[in-house]
Design a protein around this motif. Structure first.
Motif: not given
Length: 211
Positions: A16-22, A79-83, A90-96
């Motif tokens: 999902x993180x990769x897809x959000x970037x796209x 806010x995840x797509x923005x972040x 990587x930072x967002x993944x550590x926060x999760x």
């Protein structure tokens, strides 16, 4: 089977993180969030209809469901797509990774559940380790305001977990998830992109690529 579910969840989250970037290249971040909860709600609601259709939600559950919809879905999904674009996945993944720890902390005042000594050692040890990693990243290129926004994601998830445990324990998982996603969709429905908006975004992206 439990390990399979765990690996499946990890794959879904990482993808999902990769897809959000796209997706943010075409849609606004709120539009990405709106599509995520809408499509997720449709899938989970369909599974619930196929498996059960037995409704257990009552009027007393509406306020807790609304809290879960906002804290567990609408806010972090918005806010995840923005972040992801600002600080990286990587930072967002550590926060999760802070979600279980924050859930324990939030449970103290709301559920009166106190960890034992071993759990306390694990909590503070993990908090210290993740804090060092995130502060190291902050030292290079993550603004403090973005880091504060990042930390609201696990905090919102933790609050939603506590609400579920305190007031929604008797609701089956499929029904609870479907209701929460539908509530989040209602919150974010004004942000759903129109087809014309997508066409304009695609035209703009094509112009940038041509240059």
């Amino acid at each position: 089977m439990a390990y399979f579910y765990f690996v499946f969840c990890v794959l879904i989250w990482s993808t999902s993180f990769l897809l959000m970037k796209k997706a943010v290249l075409v849609y606004e971040p709120l539009g990405v969030a709106a599509w995520r909860v809408l499509l997720g709600g449709c899938i989970v609601l369909g599974l619930w209809c196929l498996r059960s259709r037995r409704r257990t939600l009552a009027a007393r559950h509406l306020l807790p469901i609304a809290c879960v919809a906002v804290l567990g879905y609408a806010w972090p999904f918005s806010i995840q797509p923005v972040l992801v674009g600002r600080v990286g996945s990587s930072v967002l993944g550590m926060a999760v990774g802070l979600v279980p720890l924050m859930t324990v902390i939030v449970s103290l005042p709301l559920l009166r559940v106190f960890p034992n000594r071993r759990q306390l050692i694990g909590i503070f040890g993990a908090l210290l380790s993740l804090g060092v990693l995130m502060l190291d990243r902050l030292r290079f290129d993550v603004p403090l305001k973005d880091l504060a926004m990042v930390l609201t994601v696990p905090l919102a998830y933790a609050c939603a977990n506590v609400v579920v445990r305190r007031w929604l324990r008797e609701i089956p998982a499929l029904e609870l998830t479907a209701a929460s996603l539908i509530g989040a969709t209602l919150c974010l429905s004004p942000s759903l992109p129109k087809i014309s908006d997508r066409q304009r975004s695609e035209e703009h992206t094509s112009e940038l690529q041509s240059h």
